[in-house]
Structure formats: structure tokens, C-alpha cells
Design a protein around this motif. Structure first.
Motif: not given
Length: 123
Positions: A81-110
Motif C-alpha cells: 500500500i505504501s509503495s502504491w501510494l508513492e507511485r500515485l504521487g503521495v509524499d513517501p512519509e505520508t504514504a507510510v503513515e496512511d499505509a499504517c492505518g489502511i493495513e489494519h482496516v482493509i478486508s482480505a477481499e479488498s
């Protein structure tokens, strides 16, 4: 296999540390996460009691099979997720922080759908 976000963060940190050094102790987790020693001590006790880690007499922490499975799942989510967000143009620090939140709530299917999409559209 679902744990709460805090437990998942501890397991992920232990896994990451174990890839960098031979032995992981509670103080390493304290330094990695920036938490108080007392908080890490309580968390390690809970993870031991729930069977996700084992702790040797020397304080060396080892992930059990179930702890390793959880940690690997969370780390994979975090890295993808963090590498994908970076490829989308998100600042690396923000990408890591956002990935930290997303990684816990995203379902296995999603997550699997996102993973499939990302892998199919790599540069």
C-alpha cells in the motif's frame, strides 16, 4: 487470525526487527516504536499469553507460527500500500503513515483485489 491494531503493530515491528538483527528484545521494540517500556512490557505479556510470541529466559522474542502469519500479512499490506501510494504521487512519509492505518482496516477481499490490480499495472 484477526488481532487488534496495536497487537498487529507490535508483531509487525518484531518481524521487521528480526530481519535486521539476530535477536529481538523488548528494548528493541521500545526503540523501534517509540513507546514506553511499561507499555511494551504489557503488550509482550499479552502477545505471549495469546500465543503470538515466545520469550526466552534471556528476553529474546520469537514470533510463533501464528504471530509470524499475522506479522507477514500486515507487513505485506504495509509495503504494498505504501509503495502504491508513492507511485500515485503521495509524499513517501505520508504514504507510510496512511499505509499504517489502511493495513489494519482493509478486508482480505479488498486487499487481494487491490494487490491484484497493483501487480497487473506495475511499471
Amino acid at each position: 487470525m484477526h488481532k487488534n491494531e496495536s497487537a498487529e503493530n507490535y508483531l509487525e515491528a518484531i518481524l521487521m526487527l528480526s530481519k535486521e538483527q539476530l535477536e529481538v528484545r523488548s528494548i528493541d521494540v521500545v526503540n523501534e516504536l517509540g513507546f514506553k517500556k511499561s507499555s511494551v512490557s504489557v503488550a509482550m505479556k499479552k502477545l505471549r499469553e495469546s500465543g503470538e510470541i515466545e520469550m526466552g529466559p534471556d528476553g529474546h522474542i520469537t514470533l510463533t507460527d501464528s504471530g509470524l502469519a499475522i506479522a507477514e500479512k500486515i507487513l505485506e499490506r504495509h509495503e504494498l500500500i505504501s509503495s502504491w501510494l508513492e507511485r500515485l504521487g503521495v509524499d513517501p512519509e505520508t504514504a507510510v503513515e496512511d499505509a499504517c492505518g489502511i493495513e489494519h482496516v482493509i478486508s482480505a477481499e479488498s486487499f487481494e483485489a487491490v494487490k491484484k490490480y497493483i501487480l497487473a499495472h506495475q511499471d
